[in-house]
Enzyme design. Structure first.
Site, PDB file in Angstrom:
ATOM      1  N   ARG A 121      28.380  41.572  47.809  1.00  0.00           N
ATOM      2  CA  ARG A 121      28.759  42.533  46.777  1.00  0.00           C
ATOM      3  C   ARG A 121      28.051  43.892  46.880  1.00  0.00           C
ATOM      4  O   ARG A 121      27.244  44.262  46.024  1.00  0.00           O
ATOM      5  CB  ARG A 121      28.559  41.916  45.390  1.00  0.00           C
ATOM      6  N   ARG A 408      27.577  33.088  30.214  1.00  0.00           N
ATOM      7  CA  ARG A 408      27.685  34.507  30.558  1.00  0.00           C
ATOM      8  C   ARG A 408      29.083  35.032  30.234  1.00  0.00           C
ATOM      9  O   ARG A 408      29.230  36.194  29.879  1.00  0.00           O
ATOM     10  CB  ARG A 408      27.442  34.713  32.063  1.00  0.00           C
TER      11      ARG A 408
HETATM   12  N1  EPU Z   1      33.056  46.127  47.338  1.00  0.00           N
HETATM   13  C1  EPU Z   1      32.435  46.838  48.351  1.00  0.00           C
HETATM   14  N2  EPU Z   1      31.747  47.964  48.018  1.00  0.00           N
HETATM   15  C2  EPU Z   1      31.654  48.410  46.715  1.00  0.00           C
HETATM   16  C3  EPU Z   1      32.296  47.673  45.709  1.00  0.00           C
HETATM   17  C4  EPU Z   1      32.994  46.533  46.041  1.00  0.00           C
HETATM   18  O1  EPU Z   1      32.489  46.473  49.526  1.00  0.00           O
HETATM   19  O2  EPU Z   1      31.009  49.439  46.485  1.00  0.00           O
HETATM   20  C5  EPU Z   1      33.828  44.918  47.703  1.00  0.00           C
HETATM   21  C6  EPU Z   1      33.301  43.662  47.021  1.00  0.00           C
HETATM   22  O3  EPU Z   1      32.258  43.065  47.748  1.00  0.00           O
HETATM   23  C7  EPU Z   1      34.560  42.805  46.991  1.00  0.00           C
HETATM   24  C8  EPU Z   1      35.663  43.827  46.758  1.00  0.00           C
HETATM   25  O4  EPU Z   1      35.120  45.077  47.152  1.00  0.00           O
HETATM   26  O5  EPU Z   1      34.751  42.206  48.227  1.00  0.00           O
HETATM   27  C9  EPU Z   1      36.150  43.943  45.332  1.00  0.00           C
HETATM   28  O6  EPU Z   1      35.040  44.043  44.457  1.00  0.00           O
HETATM   29  P1  EPU Z   1      35.130  44.820  43.073  1.00  0.00           P
HETATM   30  O7  EPU Z   1      34.307  46.042  43.154  1.00  0.00           O
HETATM   31  O8  EPU Z   1      36.557  44.947  42.687  1.00  0.00           O
HETATM   32  O9  EPU Z   1      34.406  43.783  42.099  1.00  0.00           O
HETATM   33  P2  EPU Z   1      33.406  44.108  40.921  1.00  0.00           P
HETATM   34  O10 EPU Z   1      33.823  45.342  40.207  1.00  0.00           O
HETATM   35  O11 EPU Z   1      32.000  44.008  41.401  1.00  0.00           O
HETATM   36  C10 EPU Z   1      34.775  42.863  39.085  1.00  0.00           C
HETATM   37  C11 EPU Z   1      34.517  41.745  38.141  1.00  0.00           C
HETATM   38  C12 EPU Z   1      34.428  40.431  38.893  1.00  0.00           C
HETATM   39  C13 EPU Z   1      35.743  40.224  39.636  1.00  0.00           C
HETATM   40  C14 EPU Z   1      36.017  41.422  40.570  1.00  0.00           C
HETATM   41  C15 EPU Z   1      37.354  41.356  41.270  1.00  0.00           C
HETATM   42  C16 EPU Z   1      33.258  42.799  36.383  1.00  0.00           C
HETATM   43  C17 EPU Z   1      31.974  42.964  35.656  1.00  0.00           C
HETATM   44  N3  EPU Z   1      33.271  41.988  37.421  1.00  0.00           N
HETATM   45  O12 EPU Z   1      33.656  42.874  39.985  1.00  0.00           O
HETATM   46  O13 EPU Z   1      34.298  39.426  37.906  1.00  0.00           O
HETATM   47  O14 EPU Z   1      35.672  39.050  40.399  1.00  0.00           O
HETATM   48  O15 EPU Z   1      36.000  42.640  39.789  1.00  0.00           O
HETATM   49  O16 EPU Z   1      38.383  41.286  40.365  1.00  0.00           O
HETATM   50  O17 EPU Z   1      34.265  43.369  36.008  1.00  0.00           O
HETATM   51  C18 EPU Z   1      33.699  37.324  37.033  1.00  0.00           C
HETATM   52  O18 EPU Z   1      34.074  37.729  35.918  1.00  0.00           O
HETATM   53  O19 EPU Z   1      33.440  36.111  37.277  1.00  0.00           O
HETATM   54  C19 EPU Z   1      33.561  38.281  38.135  1.00  0.00           C
HETATM   55  C20 EPU Z   1      32.848  38.038  39.222  1.00  0.00           C
END
Ligand code: EPU
Length: 428
Positions: A121, A408
């Site tokens: 992440r 959580r």
């Molecule tokens: N990614 C990158 N670089 C970045 C950001 C993301 O490589 O700067 C990659 C991540 O590693 C992943 C993909 O992009 O492979 C998508 O990640 P995203 O940024 O969309 O995820 P997030 O914003 O960190 C939110 C939710 C997660 C959910 C994901 C995908 C929140 C607080 N968290 O995470 O929720 O799985 O979007 O829909 O909104 C959960 O609720 O259990 C949870 C993990």
């Protein structure tokens, strides 16, 4: 540490109410940093992620009160720009303070969030977006140090792939930047739409140019807001799968079926049927909440899924759907494209009698006749929900340890399921 003891194979029946959406509320909590004053969020459940975010906002100088599903955040006296490691390490969503702090105070120091059980992440896209808006960023001693002494400036941000978090951070930073910002290849999750609605209520100028792009005209000031939070599609999906896996019919209330289309269509292929109604018996102020009644498949067809950004099948329901497919009449393939390592639940499901192999981001599931209760351990939020579903369907007793993960993101999940007829005890 709390555990759940589940006596399985109870039929569920009745109605369950869905709470406000965790992943919509977290960025909206940090959006309050963009203004000086008292904002009110309603339909906010008691989740540990909100407690952690409230700690962080209080550390920054905000006053946060959360009672009876209402959260009041007063940001008049913000006096810190730093999100320390002890708070960030508890919750990756703390990175959401970066954009608002930079936009309002022109500097931010946020502990670099590490990996977690579902993958590494990274936050490179968040940092790229801030740099495009003119921030200077250094990563030193485990901290992201960002500043823009002359304020952020409108720009074009194009994401190479979709990120929910980076889209949210970029929008929150751009609303107070000087001039126009175009953000391309945005996430389309309902959580992002709800953040945009909130920012527009605050006075931001945001327009969806086409389905993949936003045009933001920076304003100099935003005002506090009052807003009702959208229902949690992942909680609703988890409850529908709890009914499906126990072959029960229940009604899931106060939900938004539009947000659940990918799941409902896969569950229909598995053999479930749904009835969607306006909830005229429990209207919420001036709104048309919906309820979904599920009629489960008695023989479960195997169904393949591929997780994708919205409107595709959500990664946050992959684990729960996988538990369901364990009881299908045949084999299915579940491909995880968002977090290819998000399969920590597989070893635990196999302890309960499942037959799942994982290779190259794909779970190959051979359906079995049933789960048999055992002791298992929760490893992350959605994995814990999955073990609860498997425990509900299992013959005998299932003990799930480390269920702090589930608190959580699900409010009183055992109470909600017990009200439907499940037998789940929380023990210390
Ligand atoms: N990614 C990158 N670089 C970045 C950001 C993301 O490589 O700067 C990659 C991540 O590693 C992943 C993909 O992009 O492979 C998508 O990640 P995203 O940024 O969309 O995820 P997030 O914003 O960190 C939110 C939710 C997660 C959910 C994901 C995908 C929140 C607080 N968290 O995470 O929720 O799985 O979007 O829909 O909104 C959960 O609720 O259990 C949870 C993990």
């Amino acid at each position: 540490m709390d555990s759940f003891i589940i006596n399985g194979q109870r039929k569920l029946q009745g109605r369950v109410y869905i709470s406000g959406a965790k992943n919509a509320i977290l960025p909206i909590m940090t959006a309050t940093l963009l203004t000086a004053g008292k904002s009110t969020l309603t339909n906010v459940p008691r989740l540990n992620d909100f407690k952690n975010m409230a700690h962080l906002l209080r550390f920054l100088g905000a006053k946060v009160e959360h009672e009876n599903e209402q959260m009041i955040i007063d940001t008049k006296e913000i006096n810190q720009y730093e999100a320390p490691y002890e708070l960030v390490s508890k919750m990756r969503a703390s990175i959401y303070v970066l954009g608002p702090l930079l936009a309002r105070f022109r500097k931010a120091r946020v502990a670099f969030p590490g990996g977690c059980a579902i993958g590494t992440r990274p936050v490179d896209l968040h940092l790229m977006a801030m740099e495009r808006l003119g921030a200077k960023i250094k990563v030193e001693h485990g901290y992201i140090e960002a500043e823009c002494p002359d304020g952020l400036k409108g720009s074009v941000i194009e994401f190479p792939f979709i990120s929910v978090g980076a889209t949210a951070n970029a929008i929150m930073a751009a609303v107070l930047a000087k001039g126009e910002t175009i953000i391309k290849n945005i996430a389309l999750e309902p959580d992002i739409d709800s953040l945009i609605d909130c920012l527009i209520l605050m006075g931001a100028q945001i327009e969806k140019v086409n389905n993949k792009e936003l045009l933001i005209k920076g304003v100099t000031e935003l005002k506090p807001f009052e807003m009702k939070m959208i229902p949690d599609r992942i909680e609703a999906g988890t409850m529908l799968l709890a009914a499906a896996i126990t072959k029960s019919s229940i009604t899931v209330s106060h939900c938004e079926p539009k947000h659940l289309e990918a799941l409902l269509s896969k569950m229909e292929q598995a053999g479930c049927r749904f009835e969607i109604n306006n909830e005229d018996c429990h209207p919420l102020q001036g709104e048309q909440p919906f309820e979904i009644t599920i009629y489960p498949a008695q023989k479960i067809n195997p169904v393949d899924i591929v997780t994708e950004p919205y409107p595709g099948f959500p990664t946050d329901l992959q684990a729960q759907f996988l538990a369901y497919m364990c009881l299908a009449d045949g084999s299915s393939n579940l491909k995880e494209t968002i977090y290819p390592d998000r399969f920590m639940h597989v070893a635990e499901l196999n302890r309960l009698g499942a037959d799942i192999q994982v290779s190259g981001g794909m779970a190959i599931v051979n359906g079995v006749a049933g789960f048999s209760g055992a002791e298992v351990m929760a490893t992350d939020l959605r994995a814990s929900a999955t073990l609860v579903l498997a425990g509900l369907a299992a013959e005998g007793m299932t003990k799930i340890s480390r269920i702090y993960h589930i608190d959580r993101g699900y409010e009183r999940i055992e109470e909600k399921l017990n009200n439907l007829g499940a037998d789940i005890k929380r023990i210390l």
